[in-house]
Design a protein around this motif. Structure first.
Motif, PDB file in Angstrom:
ATOM      1  N   ASP A  72       0.832  -1.207   0.000  1.00 14.57           N
ATOM      2  CA  ASP A  72       0.000   0.000   0.000  1.00 14.57           C
ATOM      3  C   ASP A  72       0.863   1.252   0.000  1.00 14.57           C
ATOM      4  O   ASP A  72       1.781   1.378   0.826  1.00 14.57           O
ATOM      5  N   TYR A  73       0.576   2.164  -0.899  1.00 10.68           N
ATOM      6  CA  TYR A  73       1.262   3.453  -0.853  1.00 10.68           C
ATOM      7  C   TYR A  73       0.305   4.565  -1.227  1.00 10.68           C
ATOM      8  O   TYR A  73      -0.601   4.391  -2.037  1.00 10.68           O
ATOM      9  N   LEU A  74       0.533   5.691  -0.578  1.00 10.62           N
ATOM     10  CA  LEU A  74      -0.307   6.863  -0.806  1.00 10.62           C
ATOM     11  C   LEU A  74       0.580   7.970  -1.368  1.00 10.62           C
ATOM     12  O   LEU A  74       1.611   8.303  -0.774  1.00 10.62           O
ATOM     13  N   GLY A  75       0.186   8.526  -2.512  1.00  8.32           N
ATOM     14  CA  GLY A  75       0.972   9.588  -3.130  1.00  8.32           C
ATOM     15  C   GLY A  75       0.370  10.945  -2.825  1.00  8.32           C
ATOM     16  O   GLY A  75      -0.848  11.121  -2.918  1.00  8.32           O
ATOM     17  N   LEU A  76       1.225  11.879  -2.452  1.00  9.03           N
ATOM     18  CA  LEU A  76       0.774  13.261  -2.258  1.00  9.03           C
ATOM     19  C   LEU A  76       1.498  14.147  -3.256  1.00  9.03           C
ATOM     20  O   LEU A  76       2.676  13.944  -3.539  1.00  9.03           O
ATOM     21  N   GLY A 111      -0.033  14.788  -9.588  1.00  7.63           N
ATOM     22  CA  GLY A 111       0.076  13.549 -10.369  1.00  7.63           C
ATOM     23  C   GLY A 111       0.463  12.327  -9.573  1.00  7.63           C
ATOM     24  O   GLY A 111       0.666  11.256 -10.157  1.00  7.63           O
ATOM     25  N   ALA A 112       0.583  12.448  -8.260  1.00 11.28           N
ATOM     26  CA  ALA A 112       1.120  11.334  -7.458  1.00 11.28           C
ATOM     27  C   ALA A 112       0.150  10.154  -7.456  1.00 11.28           C
ATOM     28  O   ALA A 112      -1.052  10.314  -7.270  1.00 11.28           O
ATOM     29  N   ALA A 113       0.711   8.970  -7.666  1.00 12.90           N
ATOM     30  CA  ALA A 113      -0.110   7.760  -7.772  1.00 12.90           C
ATOM     31  C   ALA A 113      -0.178   7.031  -6.437  1.00 12.90           C
ATOM     32  O   ALA A 113       0.744   7.123  -5.619  1.00 12.90           O
ATOM     33  N   SER A 114      -1.291   6.320  -6.235  1.00 13.72           N
ATOM     34  CA  SER A 114      -1.481   5.545  -5.005  1.00 13.72           C
ATOM     35  C   SER A 114      -2.020   4.168  -5.343  1.00 13.72           C
ATOM     36  O   SER A 114      -2.728   3.990  -6.332  1.00 13.72           O
ATOM     37  N   LEU A 115      -1.690   3.237  -4.490  1.00 15.46           N
ATOM     38  CA  LEU A 115      -2.329   1.918  -4.526  1.00 15.46           C
ATOM     39  C   LEU A 115      -2.649   1.553  -3.082  1.00 15.46           C
ATOM     40  O   LEU A 115      -1.755   1.479  -2.246  1.00 15.46           O
ATOM     41  N   ILE A 116      -3.929   1.418  -2.804  1.00 15.76           N
ATOM     42  CA  ILE A 116      -4.328   0.986  -1.464  1.00 15.76           C
ATOM     43  C   ILE A 116      -5.265  -0.191  -1.670  1.00 15.76           C
ATOM     44  O   ILE A 116      -6.340  -0.038  -2.248  1.00 15.76           O
ATOM     45  N   GLY A 117      -4.847  -1.350  -1.203  1.00 17.97           N
ATOM     46  CA  GLY A 117      -5.653  -2.548  -1.456  1.00 17.97           C
ATOM     47  C   GLY A 117      -5.763  -2.757  -2.962  1.00 17.97           C
ATOM     48  O   GLY A 117      -4.761  -2.796  -3.674  1.00 17.97           O
TER      49      GLY A 117
END
Ligand code: SF4
Length: 415
Positions: free
Chosen positions: A299-303, A306-312
């Protein structure tokens, strides 16, 4: 694998000037700490604050009214739709400031952003906190002070973009630094107590030969950084390199590029660096924890822009429009996509197989409930037969030959 921990990525989308090959989301500013970059940093603080303060937006509600340690539920899209809710209340194992050129911001701003994150999240004591540094950014008189302040703020890993030690190659790439600036930055970083240092290099670039890259490697290995990345140039449309005939770029030909690749592998191995991913090498124990999260689908959260995230199983990213982000940073999340099981399986394989350790059959079963062979048995057997894949206990991985043809092999895992 989605799990107990979270990683944070902070995007700083500014550079002094654009390099000739770059298609990253970054804007040239001409200098450090420009009013625009500072406005952006302030917006980043507002985006982070919105995670705590209640609502991010109508389309991106966040219910984080509780103090740290209680439940953080981010409702990415529609309030009340449980399938869109993601839990970001997890200990943070890594933070990564990337860009762009993060050191275009003063260390004060980086410190402020880190302080905000520390108030919002539970950052693990031994969390890896990295920042990318461009050697051409600091003036002589500020270098020591800035690095010292970054150390003080809690940064414990730095990643320096050298790309090449050869002046002519750096010039063709449009980089703003030379080898001397890199060496000064490296030395000062050591003086300030940074021991976990990555050096970024590029292969397959204009004017490069096997000999010139051997000299670059030699210079870098004299310093014995803990980590070395060696990415090969991809000429992208829309960049200055993409707009001229390929021939005029003076790129090494295919054979020479392959020689460079083999030499990199050989020289770094002899020097004690383990190749743990297609383009990444580390001394034992110094693999980049943050990048491993991407390849392991953690899991990563982008701030930031354009920042990308993947949570679950939710992938989402922030808007790439600067003005939109600046005016409503708490309302930036878009491109929300809930991965299908098929997509998640594909990602598991083609991201995981980038690592030399490969992918775990047990993890696959835990994640999807199927034996890997039920889905990929035939493909794996075929690639093993061709000498491109192999097995070691629970792990399935690419062989060295498979790594050489990684894109082709991994594309077979698309269902
Ligand atoms: S420094 Fe990095 S992000 Fe900035 S223009 Fe060059 S390659 Fe792109």
């Amino acid at each position: 694998m989605p799990g107990e921990k979270l990683s944070l990525y902070i995007h700083i989308p500014f550079c002094i000037k654009k390099c000739n090959y770059c298609d990253f989301l970054s804007f040239p500013t001409g200098g450090r700490n420009t009013p625009l970059a500072e406005r952006y940093a302030a917006a980043l603080l507002r985006e982070a604050e919105a995670l705590r303060g209640g609502s991010l937006s109508e389309a991106c509600q966040v219910d984080i009214n509780q103090a740290r340690g209680q439940s953080y539920q981010v409702d990415i899209n529609q309030v009340g739709d449980p399938s869109r809710q993601v839990d970001i209340n997890k200990p943070v194992k890594s933070i990564y400031f990337g860009g762009g050129t993060p050191n275009i911001l003063s260390s004060e701003w980086i410190t402020r952003i880190l302080c905000k994150l520390k108030r919002l999240f539970t950052i693990e004591k031994d969390a890896e906190i990295s920042i990318e540094l461009n050697p051409g950014v600091y003036e002589e008189k500020e270098r020591h002070r800035e690095l010292e302040a970054l150390k003080e703020a809690g940064i414990n890993r730095i990643s320096i973009g050298l790309q090449s030690a050869c002046a002519a190659e750096l010039k063709r790439l449009g980089r703003i630094h030379d080898l001397t600036a890199f060496l000064k930055l490296y030395e000062e970083a050591l003086n300030c107590g940074f021991e976990n240092i990555n050096v970024d290099l590029m292969t397959g670039i204009p004017l490069q030969t096997c000999d010139s890259f051997a000299r670059t490697l030699e210079k870098v290995l004299e310093l014995r950084p803990k980590h070395i990345s060696a990415y090969s140039l991809i000429v992208e449309e829309g960049t200055p390199f993409g707009e001229v005939p390929l021939k005029s770029l003076d790129l090494p030909d295919e054979d020479e590029e392959y020689e460079i690749y083999l030499m990199t592998r050989r020289v770094l191995k002899q020097a004690g660096y383990e190749r743990y991913e297609i383009s990444n090498y580390a001394l034992p124990g110094y693999e980049c924890a943050h990048n491993l999260v991407y390849w392991d689908r953690g899991d990563y959260l982008g701030l930031g822009l354009g920042a990308a995230s993947l949570i679950g199983d939710l992938r989402f990213s922030n808007t790439g429009q600067l003005q939109k982000y600046l005016s409503a940073p708490g309302d930036a999340r878009e491109n929300i996509h809930k991965l299908t099981e098929k997509e998640a399986m594909e990602e598991f394989m083609f991201l995981g197989l980038r690592k030399t350790a490969g992918v775990s059959r047990a993890d696959f079963k835990r994640a999807f409930g199927y034996d890997m062979d039920e889905i990929y048995g035939e493909i794996i057997a075929g690639e093993e037969g061709a000498g491109l894949m192999e097995e070691d206990g629970d792990m399935v991985r690419l062989t060295e030959r498979g790594m050489d043809a990684a894109n082709r092999v991994m594309s077979k895992f698309l269902l």
